[in-house]
Every structure is written in C-alpha cells, then in structure tokens.
Design a protein around this motif. Sequence first.
Motif, PDB file in Angstrom:
ATOM      1  N   LYS A 227     105.689 -41.918 -52.110  1.00 43.16           N
ATOM      2  CA  LYS A 227     106.576 -41.426 -51.065  1.00 43.16           C
ATOM      3  C   LYS A 227     106.934 -39.978 -51.355  1.00 43.16           C
ATOM      4  N   LEU A 228     106.881 -39.163 -50.313  1.00 43.36           N
ATOM      5  CA  LEU A 228     107.159 -37.740 -50.439  1.00 43.36           C
ATOM      6  C   LEU A 228     108.508 -37.413 -49.813  1.00 43.36           C
ATOM      7  N   ALA A 229     109.104 -36.319 -50.252  1.00 47.38           N
ATOM      8  CA  ALA A 229     110.389 -35.890 -49.691  1.00 47.38           C
ATOM      9  C   ALA A 229     110.189 -35.352 -48.275  1.00 47.38           C
ATOM     10  N   TRP A 230     111.187 -35.581 -47.441  1.00 46.60           N
ATOM     11  CA  TRP A 230     111.174 -35.099 -46.049  1.00 46.60           C
ATOM     12  C   TRP A 230     112.542 -34.519 -45.741  1.00 46.60           C
ATOM     13  N   SER A 231     112.584 -33.290 -45.285  1.00 53.81           N
ATOM     14  CA  SER A 231     113.862 -32.660 -44.971  1.00 53.81           C
ATOM     15  C   SER A 231     114.515 -33.351 -43.779  1.00 53.81           C
ATOM     16  N   PRO A 232     115.797 -33.713 -43.872  1.00 60.42           N
ATOM     17  CA  PRO A 232     116.481 -34.339 -42.737  1.00 60.42           C
ATOM     18  C   PRO A 232     116.639 -33.405 -41.543  1.00 60.42           C
ATOM     19  N   LYS A 233     116.378 -32.123 -41.741  1.00 62.19           N
ATOM     20  CA  LYS A 233     116.480 -31.161 -40.644  1.00 62.19           C
ATOM     21  C   LYS A 233     115.252 -31.196 -39.725  1.00 62.19           C
ATOM     22  N   VAL A 234     114.186 -31.834 -40.167  1.00 57.70           N
ATOM     23  CA  VAL A 234     112.933 -31.818 -39.415  1.00 57.70           C
ATOM     24  C   VAL A 234     112.826 -33.044 -38.520  1.00 57.70           C
ATOM     25  N   LYS A 235     112.613 -32.817 -37.248  1.00 56.72           N
ATOM     26  CA  LYS A 235     112.365 -33.890 -36.289  1.00 56.72           C
ATOM     27  C   LYS A 235     110.931 -33.794 -35.771  1.00 56.72           C
ATOM     28  N   ALA A 236     110.442 -34.909 -35.261  1.00 56.06           N
ATOM     29  CA  ALA A 236     109.080 -34.975 -34.730  1.00 56.06           C
ATOM     30  C   ALA A 236     109.129 -35.048 -33.210  1.00 56.06           C
ATOM     31  N   ILE A 237     108.446 -34.132 -32.554  1.00 48.07           N
ATOM     32  CA  ILE A 237     108.316 -34.163 -31.099  1.00 48.07           C
ATOM     33  C   ILE A 237     106.949 -34.744 -30.786  1.00 48.07           C
ATOM     34  N   ALA A 238     106.935 -35.875 -30.113  1.00 51.66           N
ATOM     35  CA  ALA A 238     105.672 -36.502 -29.707  1.00 51.66           C
ATOM     36  C   ALA A 238     105.456 -36.240 -28.225  1.00 51.66           C
ATOM     37  N   VAL A 239     104.431 -35.458 -27.912  1.00 48.57           N
ATOM     38  CA  VAL A 239     104.068 -35.182 -26.519  1.00 48.57           C
ATOM     39  C   VAL A 239     102.872 -36.069 -26.193  1.00 48.57           C
ATOM     40  N   ILE A 240     103.062 -36.994 -25.257  1.00 49.23           N
ATOM     41  CA  ILE A 240     102.111 -38.084 -25.036  1.00 49.23           C
ATOM     42  C   ILE A 240     101.412 -37.908 -23.696  1.00 49.23           C
ATOM     43  N   PRO A 241     100.145 -37.460 -23.689  1.00 47.14           N
ATOM     44  CA  PRO A 241      99.403 -37.332 -22.428  1.00 47.14           C
ATOM     45  C   PRO A 241      99.078 -38.699 -21.834  1.00 47.14           C
ATOM     46  N   ALA A 242      98.876 -38.722 -20.540  1.00 46.81           N
ATOM     47  CA  ALA A 242      98.648 -39.972 -19.813  1.00 46.81           C
ATOM     48  C   ALA A 242      97.184 -40.388 -19.843  1.00 46.81           C
ATOM     49  N   PHE A 243      96.583 -40.460 -21.019  1.00 45.22           N
ATOM     50  CA  PHE A 243      95.250 -41.035 -21.187  1.00 45.22           C
ATOM     51  C   PHE A 243      95.104 -41.470 -22.635  1.00 45.22           C
ATOM     52  N   THR A 317     107.165 -17.814 -34.029  1.00 46.07           N
ATOM     53  CA  THR A 317     107.643 -16.620 -33.325  1.00 46.07           C
ATOM     54  C   THR A 317     107.734 -16.875 -31.825  1.00 46.07           C
ATOM     55  N   SER A 318     106.699 -17.495 -31.259  1.00 44.51           N
ATOM     56  CA  SER A 318     106.696 -17.753 -29.813  1.00 44.51           C
ATOM     57  C   SER A 318     107.664 -18.861 -29.421  1.00 44.51           C
ATOM     58  N   HIS A 319     107.899 -19.806 -30.334  1.00 47.18           N
ATOM     59  CA  HIS A 319     108.775 -20.940 -30.057  1.00 47.18           C
ATOM     60  C   HIS A 319     109.700 -21.154 -31.255  1.00 47.18           C
ATOM     61  N   PRO A 320     110.833 -20.445 -31.288  1.00 50.12           N
ATOM     62  CA  PRO A 320     111.770 -20.587 -32.411  1.00 50.12           C
ATOM     63  C   PRO A 320     112.159 -22.045 -32.637  1.00 50.12           C
ATOM     64  N   GLY A 321     112.224 -22.409 -33.890  1.00 47.46           N
ATOM     65  CA  GLY A 321     112.516 -23.787 -34.262  1.00 47.46           C
ATOM     66  C   GLY A 321     111.277 -24.585 -34.602  1.00 47.46           C
ATOM     67  N   LEU A 322     110.119 -24.142 -34.120  1.00 46.88           N
ATOM     68  CA  LEU A 322     108.864 -24.835 -34.414  1.00 46.88           C
ATOM     69  C   LEU A 322     108.464 -24.613 -35.865  1.00 46.88           C
ATOM     70  N   GLN A 340     114.774 -27.260 -34.031  1.00 42.74           N
ATOM     71  CA  GLN A 340     115.603 -26.970 -32.855  1.00 42.74           C
ATOM     72  C   GLN A 340     114.686 -26.679 -31.661  1.00 42.74           C
ATOM     73  N   ASN A 341     115.306 -26.460 -30.489  1.00 44.58           N
ATOM     74  CA  ASN A 341     114.555 -26.129 -29.261  1.00 44.58           C
ATOM     75  C   ASN A 341     113.490 -27.165 -28.928  1.00 44.58           C
ATOM     76  N   PHE A 342     113.841 -28.438 -29.104  1.00 49.92           N
ATOM     77  CA  PHE A 342     112.867 -29.509 -28.923  1.00 49.92           C
ATOM     78  C   PHE A 342     112.356 -29.581 -27.479  1.00 49.92           C
ATOM     79  N   GLU A 343     113.252 -29.477 -26.528  1.00 55.33           N
ATOM     80  CA  GLU A 343     112.852 -29.588 -25.125  1.00 55.33           C
ATOM     81  C   GLU A 343     111.932 -28.442 -24.721  1.00 55.33           C
TER      82      GLU A 343
END
Length: 379
Positions: A227-243, A317-322, A340-343
Amino acid sequence: MVSFKISVPSTSANIGPGFDVLGLSMSLYLELEVSLPANADSSSSPLEASKRAQCSYAQVELTYSGEGATEAPLDPYKNLITRVALYVLRCHDYTSFPYTTTGSENRAGEACISIHVTNSVPFGRGLGSSGAAVIAGVLLADRLGRLGLSDSRRLDFALMVERHPDNVAAALLGGFVASYLRELPPEDLKAASIPLAEVLPEYPPEADENWGRDPPVPPVGIGHWVKLAWSPKVKAIAVIPAFEVSTAKARAALQPAYALKDCVFNLQRLAVLTQALGQQNPDPDLIFQAMQDRLHQPYRKHLIPALPTVLSSFSPTSHPGLLGICLSGAGPTILALATQNFEQIAQSVCEIFQAEGGIHCRWLVLDATTQGGTIEEHL
C-alpha cells in the motif's frame, strides 16, 4: 432471516505509467444485500461442509439494480459474482451454495438464499467493474462458507479469475496499491475447468451447474502488494464517455515488444509518481510529468475518440488544480487527479469529446478510499 452486506469499491488501474502495477480504490461501489434463513447460517465451521445440505440453483434468487441492471445475467451460474463464489466454494468441498437446515427443508422452488446487487460502477468503462464483481464473489463465498480466508488467500482466488492484480488488489485492500503477479507454471492454470473472467470469457454451449465441479485450488501467494501513501488533498475526477471499450480489444491493441527507451521512460515516472502522490502538498508540475505514459495509452488512442486531444490539452497551467490526467484502466473513462476546480476540469474534458466525436460524457468527483471490500453483518 439472517442478512449481511458486501461492499466493494470501484478502482482505476495504471494511473499513467503504472501499467498493470498501480490501482486506486474510489468511492463508487458495488453492493450485495444477502439474506438467508437463520437456520441456514447456524454452522460456523468450514469443516462441516460435507454435512451441510446444498441450496439448489433454482433456490438462489439473484436480483440486480443500478448500472448494468439490464445486462447482468441473473442465472447464478452465469453471473460473474456468483460463479466466482461457486468457484471458491467448490475449492472448499461445497458443490453449491451452503444451506444447513435444523428443521424442515425449504419447499421446492422457494428461495433459500436471496442476493440483491446494487451496482454504481459502469460496465466496460475502465472503472474496475469486473474486478469489483470478482472480489464480491470471493467475499460472498468466504462469508457463506465460513471459510475464514486471509486477504492474501482471498487475493489468490481473485487472481485465478482476474489475471491482472492492479484492479482486484485495490478493490480488495483499498487505497493506492502497487502489486505484481507471480509467474505460474502451466499445470497451475488449468483455465478450462475454472469459471475465469478473462481467460475463458465465453461458456461452452453445454455449460450448466455441473460444469467446473472440480476446479484447481489456487497456489498460495500468487499476488503480492504494497500500500502506498495518498495525499488526502487529491481527488479523482472520472469523466465517463457514453460508450464501452472491451478489455479484450484494449489488450489486443498493445505491442508484443517495446523499445528500451519507452520502458525506461515509464519506469522513471512510475518511481517518482508513487512517492509524489503521497506528499502532504502535492507538486502539480512533478506529478503531471510523472503521469505520462508510453506503454499503453499511445496504442489505445484509436479506440477512444478525442484521447490524443485530451492528453495534450491539459496542464496545471491551463487548468489550475490539475495534477495529472490519464486513461482509467483500459478506458474510455478519463481520470484526472486534482486538488480544486473539479467542475471546470471535468467540463473541459466533456467538451472535447463532444466536439471531436459528438460523444456525451458524465463526470463524478470521487475520493480515494482507504477501505477495500467489506462484509457487514446486519443485526
């Protein structure tokens, strides 16, 4: 009645350069609600398997809701969850689901075990739906048979079904997991007699409840993990295409051999990424470069419209928070790690899919979970 709940998280595999190595469990779940008569649960010892009556297949009631509800087979022998459970049980001297009676037998046709599946993990999208089903099946067998399996032994059974450890290890153990699969000799595989998810994707026409009655028991210690460490500040954005993208097609797109420089490229980034994602204050520039890949994403881009544009259009740079962006597993889901800036990030990915392929996407912001598959007893 006795009832219990099994919950297994979704997973994302690879995480950029970690092809077949890294897995991350996320807060999207496959859940089973299991009910059986109280007298059917009266024995707590796996040694009494030969003395216990067996519940016929006609008496296993399987229902399904949520993602894939119209696709998942309800035949308990052909549904992946229950057929994995049967494999594990048959390795412990059961021929079917255990059912111990202390009084009168169930009437013919009356369900003695009811399993309701509630699934939130999309099929064929690279979010570990099959891995979650495999782990759910192992846990179901462990609980019904009172087998008392350790996590290591549970993983052995899972890896006899799902040959790639990244998804199943994360689904079983939870968190950010690195794993590898020990090489097995041919005599330990015997795939034809096990209900394997990938090795044997289709049943022979004669398959029924009598098929696969004497499967090989897994060797001990097939899979190994850390098991590896994971920062609690990091969230996962799952963008799910319709196929959907089938795992078989995604695997077929890979190369039989790779240039040394590409292997070194991935190894360097893998070593950095496994440390960088656990830092208290994640470094966007470090992580973004460390999530680049040359082993699987370049060869799968023809299966996923807009993937090249997505991978080349984003940066901290193009998407702060990424922090980084990649395919989730074999795709087509895009996984973006961010603080941040998930949406904004998610909408930007969706716009590219819409512009380049007319493909609609939905998106979810998920937490990395610390808990893997669980069994919760209902009082």
